[in-house]
Scaffold this motif. Structure first.
Motif, PDB file in Angstrom:
ATOM      1  N   LYS A 346       0.833  -1.203   0.000  1.00 37.35           N
ATOM      2  CA  LYS A 346       0.000   0.000   0.000  1.00 37.35           C
ATOM      3  C   LYS A 346       0.867   1.252   0.000  1.00 37.35           C
ATOM      4  CE  LYS A 346      -3.614   2.342   2.623  1.00 37.35           C
ATOM      5  NZ  LYS A 346      -4.487   2.298   3.844  1.00 37.35           N
ATOM      6  N   ASP A 347       1.999   1.209   0.714  1.00 37.59           N
ATOM      7  CA  ASP A 347       2.875   2.377   0.782  1.00 37.59           C
ATOM      8  C   ASP A 347       3.431   2.740  -0.595  1.00 37.59           C
ATOM      9  OD1 ASP A 347       2.458   2.500   3.485  1.00 37.59           O
ATOM     10  OD2 ASP A 347       4.287   1.378   4.009  1.00 37.59           O
ATOM     11  N   ARG A 348       3.778   1.717  -1.378  1.00 36.78           N
ATOM     12  CA  ARG A 348       4.289   1.983  -2.724  1.00 36.78           C
ATOM     13  C   ARG A 348       3.200   2.628  -3.599  1.00 36.78           C
ATOM     14  NH1 ARG A 348       8.699   3.213  -5.786  1.00 36.78           N
ATOM     15  NH2 ARG A 348       8.599   2.234  -7.841  1.00 36.78           N
ATOM     16  N   LEU A 349       1.974   2.146  -3.447  1.00 35.85           N
ATOM     17  CA  LEU A 349       0.879   2.730  -4.206  1.00 35.85           C
ATOM     18  C   LEU A 349       0.676   4.203  -3.840  1.00 35.85           C
ATOM     19  CD1 LEU A 349      -1.564   2.426  -6.133  1.00 35.85           C
ATOM     20  CD2 LEU A 349      -2.908   1.721  -4.139  1.00 35.85           C
ATOM     21  N   GLU A 350       0.739   4.510  -2.548  1.00 32.94           N
ATOM     22  CA  GLU A 350       0.557   5.892  -2.113  1.00 32.94           C
ATOM     23  C   GLU A 350       1.672   6.787  -2.639  1.00 32.94           C
ATOM     24  OE1 GLU A 350      -2.057   7.169  -0.635  1.00 32.94           O
ATOM     25  OE2 GLU A 350      -3.009   5.196  -0.672  1.00 32.94           O
ATOM     26  N   PHE A 351       2.889   6.256  -2.650  1.00 29.77           N
ATOM     27  CA  PHE A 351       4.011   7.032  -3.190  1.00 29.77           C
ATOM     28  C   PHE A 351       3.782   7.365  -4.673  1.00 29.77           C
ATOM     29  CE2 PHE A 351       7.985   6.862  -5.672  1.00 29.77           C
ATOM     30  CZ  PHE A 351       8.651   7.948  -5.134  1.00 29.77           C
TER      31      PHE A 351
END
Length: 619
Positions: A346-351
């Protein structure tokens, strides 16, 4: 009377033909007759011989000295008389008067009949026996005649010949018919993104899941892909069918496929991602109503799509986003692909959403018009149904890709305007084997038997057959992608980049245009004389910037002085000259034919619209 400087021994003026005042006052009837006869024999004959026999003399009413009138109505011919020379003879009394039609009153006696000549007035031979009247009558009559002739000349030279305006277009009833019951609306959906982001794999997987690829064809693709050591390309090969595309492992042309959702009949336009084939993307994806921007979520690949190789140039993710917005596409689905490669983080998607979202806003995409869909095409996660992987479902409860496609809104279709169908490609019909013009109807409607004007060859042809998705149909309307088979024209006259339009409302063909452009990220400034590739709808043509008219500020107000060059992020008005004329229209009249792109050295340097056609090609 006469103002010309003549010798006092002359009885008449050689310039205007008027008798000298002293001669008229002192002359007797006999002497006048003798003088007139002499004049007629010596000068009248020569005047007639020198004058053009085709020129008609002005006939006026004549009065003899006994008071008996022989009146003839004055007449003249516009095309026989030199109007400029006639105007010079007119008296100053006509200057400043209101223009009136020339009418000769029978009560106004005119002293003698004159021969209108390019050089001067000559006495007419058959009137040589006429006698002179008083000087007052003579003077008034000549002024009236000269004034009337001058007025006639002025009126002729000031004729305002208005060009006939084209009749207002009125669509026929069959063009405005309601949507057929049970027939899905068509949505043209472009698939764009950086090379190797998984566009063709995503398209092929969708087609397979929706039953558009048979098991036999899918098995064949899987077998061939494994034999060549490219097992992961099996779904991509459903779109990349050519030998060269499969050998190189990249899409080179815009592949067209069809699928159906609950709401739409979708035309997929799978576009090439490699920078060498951006011109093909421009040609094919200009038909799009909406777009899917495919992003590779894996580490390093997303960054390459944004900043290019080594971070020193513009990646294809950025360039494709700019291009698709300049096509007029307002609705965008960002498909963040290969989520399996990053463990569905999820963190990669938000980035990715923060960085790419900021850039999309700079391209004038509204946040509300952008939908973010994380997925994995290879693993079949979140394509036509919700994901099943626990790592994914633990934090994502949003829509799948198919539902996102159904949430898109169709742009308005203008069937009330004259027909315009830009020719994207010339293909061979699968049903008849004949050549057909393939493209999207931008405006208007077409049916079997319709007469169309083919541009730029300017030949009229008749619609023989219309095909939609290899199936014959009788009518096509704005927004439909169709193949049109024509009769009454040589197939070689139909070319990509041409236009099928209404014969009564032809599209301009021009090579000198004024554009309003937005300069993208460039390393070399744009100067006058700069050589560019000019792209508009399905045409690419060599061109050069011939004038930088003005810079535009944020409000669109032009600068007072023209700049010497243009640099990145500037808005400007420029004029370009093309090597060959193309079918083009001002953006305000037809958006599809008024969007332009300037490229140089393999990169898009500016996008814009056509604001004025400076010079139209004359055939």
């Amino acid at each position: 009377m006469c103002t010309f400087d003549n010798h006092e021994t002359m009885v008449y003026c050689e310039m205007c033909g008027v008798f000298r005042e002293s001669f008229v006052k002192s002359g007797k009837d006999v002497s006048i007759k003798e003088s007139v006869n002499g004049i007629s024999n010596n000068s009248g004959t020569s005047a007639l011989s020198n004058s053009d026999s085709t020129k008609m003399p002005a006939k006026t009413s004549t009065t003899n000295f006994d008071g008996d009138s022989e009146r003839k109505y004055a007449s003249t011919s516009h095309d026989k008389v030199n109007s400029t020379q006639l105007a010079s003879v007119g008296s100053s009394s006509s200057t400043g008067k209101k223009k009136q039609p020339v009418i000769f009153d029978n009560n106004v006696p005119i002293e003698r009949t004159t021969q209108l000549n390019a050089d001067h007035f000559q006495l007419k031979e058959d009137q040589g026996s006429s006698r002179a009247s008083s000087s007052a009558q003579n003077k008034g009559s000549m002024e009236t005649l000269s004034s009337d002739i001058s007025q006639l000349s002025i009126e002729r030279n000031n004729v305002n010949v208005a060009q006939p305006l084209p009749e207002e277009y009125k669509p026929e009833g069959w063009m405005l018919a309601d949507q057929e019951s049970g027939v899905l609306s068509q949505l043209n959906l472009a698939i764009v993104g950086h090379v190797d982001s998984g566009k063709s794999t995503l398209s092929g997987r969708l087609l397979h899941l929706l039953g558009k690829i048979s098991k036999r064809d899918m098995h064949k693709n899987e077998k061939e892909a494994k034999e060549k050591g490219k097992g992961s390309f099996a779904y991509a090969w459903a779109m990349d069918e050519s030998t060269e595309e499969r050998a190189r492992g990249i899409t080179m042309t815009v592949a067209v496929a069809y699928l159906e959702t609950k709401k739409y009949r979708v035309v997929l336009l799978d576009s090439p991602g490699h920078k060498d084939f951006v011109p093909n993307l421009i040609s094919g994806a200009t038909q799009a109503d909406a777009a899917i921007l495919v992003v590779d979520a894996s580490t390093g690949s997303f960054e390459s799509g944004m900043d290019g190789e080594g971070g020193k140039s513009v990646g294809q993710t950025k360039e494709h986003a700019q291009l698709i917005r300049s096509f007029g596409v307002e609705q965008l689905i960002v498909a963040v692909n290969k989520m399996d490669a990053i463990g569905y983080s999820k963190d990669r998607l938000e980035f990715i959403k923060v960085r790419l979202g900021s850039f999309l806003r700079s391209c004038n995409f509204r946040d509300s018009a952008v939908t973010w869909i994380p997925l994995s095409a290879v693993e079949n996660q979140n394509l036509i149904k919700s994901p099943s992987d626990a790592r994914f479902t633990s934090w994502y409860q949003g829509s799948c890709l198919l539902d996102a496609i159904d949430s898109l809104q169709l742009p308005s279709r203008d069937v009330s305007k004259p027909l315009i169908l830009p020719i994207c490609d010339v293909i061979k019909s699968q049903s008849t084997g004949q050549l057909a013009a393939f493209g999207k109807l931008e405006t208007g409607a077409i049916r079997n038997g319709s007469k169309v004007l083919v541009l730029p060859c300017e030949e009229v042809a008749t619609v023989k057959t219309i095909e939609r998705d290899s199936s014959s149909c009788s009518i096509a309307r704005a927004g439909d992608n169709v193949a049109v088979i024509l009769q009454g024209i040589d197939g070689s006259r139909i070319i990509p980049g041409g236009i099928l339009c209404h014969p009564g409302f032809p599209v301009p063909v021009a090579n000198y245009l004024e554009l309003k452009i937005r300069v993208l990220d460039i390393a070399i400034p744009i100067l006058i004389g700069y050589q560019v590739e000019f792209h508009i709808h399905h045409v690419k043509e060599a061109a050069r910037v011939t004038k930088i008219v003005a810079l535009l500020d944020k409000t669109g107000k032009p600068s007072k002085t023209a700049p010497r060059f243009l640099k990145s992020k500037q808005n400007a008005v420029v004029q370009v000259t093309l090597d060959q004329a193309v079918c083009v229209e001002e953006f305000s009249k037809c958006r599809a034919l008024g969007r332009a792109f300037l490229r140089s050295s393999g990169s898009t340097i500016a996008v814009g619209i056509v604001t004025k056609i400076m010079r139209q090609d004359q055939h």
